[in-house]
Design an enzyme around this catalytic site. Structure first.
Site, PDB file in Angstrom:
ATOM      1  N   ASN A 206       9.904   6.569   7.174  1.00  0.00           N
ATOM      2  CA  ASN A 206       9.958   6.707   8.639  1.00  0.00           C
ATOM      3  C   ASN A 206      11.379   6.430   9.123  1.00  0.00           C
ATOM      4  OD1 ASN A 206      10.285   3.777   9.274  1.00  0.00           O
ATOM      5  ND2 ASN A 206       8.315   3.680   8.226  1.00  0.00           N
ATOM      6  N   LYS A 339      -4.713  -8.971  13.703  1.00  0.00           N
ATOM      7  CA  LYS A 339      -3.883  -9.381  12.569  1.00  0.00           C
ATOM      8  C   LYS A 339      -3.827 -10.903  12.397  1.00  0.00           C
ATOM      9  CE  LYS A 339      -1.298  -5.203  12.367  1.00  0.00           C
ATOM     10  NZ  LYS A 339      -0.420  -4.518  11.427  1.00  0.00           N
TER      11      LYS A 339
HETATM   12  O1  C5P Z   1      -0.423  -1.959  12.786  1.00  0.00           O
HETATM   13  P1  C5P Z   1       1.008  -1.748  13.071  1.00  0.00           P
HETATM   14  O2  C5P Z   1       1.752  -1.004  11.974  1.00  0.00           O
HETATM   15  O3  C5P Z   1       1.295  -1.126  14.405  1.00  0.00           O
HETATM   16  O4  C5P Z   1       1.590  -3.212  13.160  1.00  0.00           O
HETATM   17  C1  C5P Z   1       2.933  -3.465  13.313  1.00  0.00           C
HETATM   18  C2  C5P Z   1       3.235  -4.845  12.814  1.00  0.00           C
HETATM   19  O5  C5P Z   1       2.592  -5.076  11.571  1.00  0.00           O
HETATM   20  C3  C5P Z   1       4.709  -5.008  12.521  1.00  0.00           C
HETATM   21  O6  C5P Z   1       5.017  -6.393  12.715  1.00  0.00           O
HETATM   22  C4  C5P Z   1       4.820  -4.625  11.052  1.00  0.00           C
HETATM   23  O7  C5P Z   1       5.939  -5.216  10.453  1.00  0.00           O
HETATM   24  C5  C5P Z   1       3.521  -5.165  10.510  1.00  0.00           C
HETATM   25  N1  C5P Z   1       2.951  -4.405   9.391  1.00  0.00           N
HETATM   26  C6  C5P Z   1       2.946  -4.947   8.139  1.00  0.00           C
HETATM   27  N2  C5P Z   1       2.375  -4.277   7.098  1.00  0.00           N
HETATM   28  C7  C5P Z   1       1.808  -3.064   7.295  1.00  0.00           C
HETATM   29  C8  C5P Z   1       1.802  -2.489   8.573  1.00  0.00           C
HETATM   30  C9  C5P Z   1       2.389  -3.188   9.601  1.00  0.00           C
HETATM   31  O8  C5P Z   1       3.485  -6.059   7.964  1.00  0.00           O
HETATM   32  N3  C5P Z   1       1.267  -2.428   6.269  1.00  0.00           N
END
Ligand code: C5P
Length: 394
Positions: A206, A339
């Site tokens: 990304n 989370k």
């Molecule tokens: O669910 P989402 O990707 O929107 O969540 C964003 C947050 O979760 C960010 O803090 C990102 O660093 C963390 N994240 C993570 N591992 C993942 C997906 C997101 O630590 N696989």
């Protein structure tokens, strides 16, 4: 700004000449103390020509003392920089020895001290040096480097002094002069994208630049935290005082974070790929005409933020980011609960410049409510967040 530069006796002493040049170019006044060992590597004449000031080296010199006594020397500076900081100088400073001008000034000073260690890799790794390093950090001394690299003695490993440009940048960024409310605290910061391979040459990723995460790692280190920055592939220099672990995939990022535990603080800024290819082809997938397009099956990646929030050894404060394009704050609230983290920093990535740009407009979402900040430079966002985190941990 006025700097008192202590030049110790190591081959890296020649780099102190370039450091002085950079500091002078930024309008910083520099005075130098040259140790007896340092004088084996650089001459007082070069140092005084570059600083425009006499060089001090003798604790018992009547002329030096008459001109500016050793206590006054340390008091007249805003910052004391030791570059190169040899094993010997570190040992003296850690133990409060005062048997020459440099060590006496280090004991007498009430000013912030920044050390740039440089020594043979075995000397650096020796338990005594590591003990002294921990003591000095605990006493609030800021460290920059050393870095891995080829050494003058023919060995390879940690021990190379940080480059003058890096030391100069750390000084200008206020690394040593910022108060250290996070001294003794351990922090993990994730930053950048992850890349998820399809075959040996292709991957999914990304647009994350890593800028916000790197700025947060830097801001925490400046406040005294011992920071492990777990970074996906980005083209950014390692912030001063931060130990960096480079990773590629989400699975590696999770493993690196878990290896960095225990920590007081975790800040997950990385744009972790939500999915990865279920299979990684061992060889490059060939384009065969008439075979149509391949189908990529994806499987879910581990959620690092959730794993840290809900795992054993949970850091006291766990902070996540939420990059959304719509309904930013409502999604952030939901994310906080799902989370299990303490804060979510929500930003609107539909604003074109957020991802990859230098500015960010964030909202701080906690169970207590939402606070919106106006558009700020990413380093300003990082500084303010780091102050908040320090406040919340004390
Ligand atoms: O669910 P989402 O990707 O929107 O969540 C964003 C947050 O979760 C960010 O803090 C990102 O660093 C963390 N994240 C993570 N591992 C993942 C997906 C997101 O630590 N696989």
């Amino acid at each position: 700004m006025r700097i008192l530069l202590i030049v110790g006796g190591g081959i890296a002493a020649y780099k102190s000449l370039e450091l002085i040049r950079l500091l002078r170019k930024s309008g910083i006044e520099v005075r130098v103390i040259l140790t007896a060992a340092g004088a084996q590597f650089v001459t007082p004449l070069s140092l005084s020509a570059l600083t425009g000031n006499p060089v001090c080296s003798d604790l018992f010199s009547l002329t030096d003392e008459a001109e500016m006594g050793h206590i006054q020397l340390s008091r007249a500076a805003d910052l004391v920089v030791v570059a190169p900081a040899t094993a010997d100088l570190m040992a003296k400073a850690a133990n409060g020895l005062a048997n020459d001008l440099a060590s006496t000034v280090l004991l007498a000073t009430d000013k912030p001290v920044l050390m740039a260690p440089a020594m043979n890799v075995r000397m650096w790794e020796n338990a005594a040096t590591q003990r002294n390093l921990a003591t000095l950090k605990g006493d609030g001394v800021s460290m920059i480097g050393p870095h891995d690299g080829d050494m003058a003695c023919g060995e390879f490993g940690p021990g190379r002094m940080a480059e003058p440009a890096e030391i100069h940048a750390a000084i200008l960024a206020g690394q040593a002069t910022t108060p250290k409310p996070l001294a003794g605290r351990r922090a993990i910061v994730t930053a950048g994208p992850t890349i998820e391979p399809l075959d040996p040459v292709r991957y999914l990723t990304n647009r994350s630049s890593g800028k916000q995460g790197f700025a947060i790692a830097s801001a925490l280190a400046k406040r005294g935290a011992q920071v492990t920055l777990v970074a996906g592939p980005v083209a950014l220099p390692t912030p001063a005082g931060v130990s960096r672990v480079d990773v590629e995939t989400a699975q590696d990022m999770l493993a690196a974070c878990q290896a960095a535990l225990p920590a007081d603080l975790a800040v997950c800024v990385a744009a972790v790929a939500d999915w990865r290819p279920a299979q990684i082809a061992p060889r490059k997938t060939k384009k065969v005409s008439g075979n149509g397009s391949p189908v990529i099956h994806l499987t879910e990646n581990p959620d690092i933020l959730m794993a840290l929030s809900r795992g054993d050894n949970r850091p006291t404060l766990v902070v996540g980011f939420a990059a959304e394009t719509d309904n930013v704050e409502a999604y952030a609230q939901a994310k906080l609960i799902r989370k299990g983290c303490d804060w979510i920093i929500a930003n609107d990535v539909s604003i074109a410049e957020t991802m990859g740009g230098d500015h960010n407009a964030v909202s701080i979402v906690t169970t207590k409510g939402i606070e919106r900040w106006t558009r700020l430079d990413k380093s300003e966002v990082a500084d303010r967040l780091a102050d908040r985190m320090a406040e919340s941990l004390t």
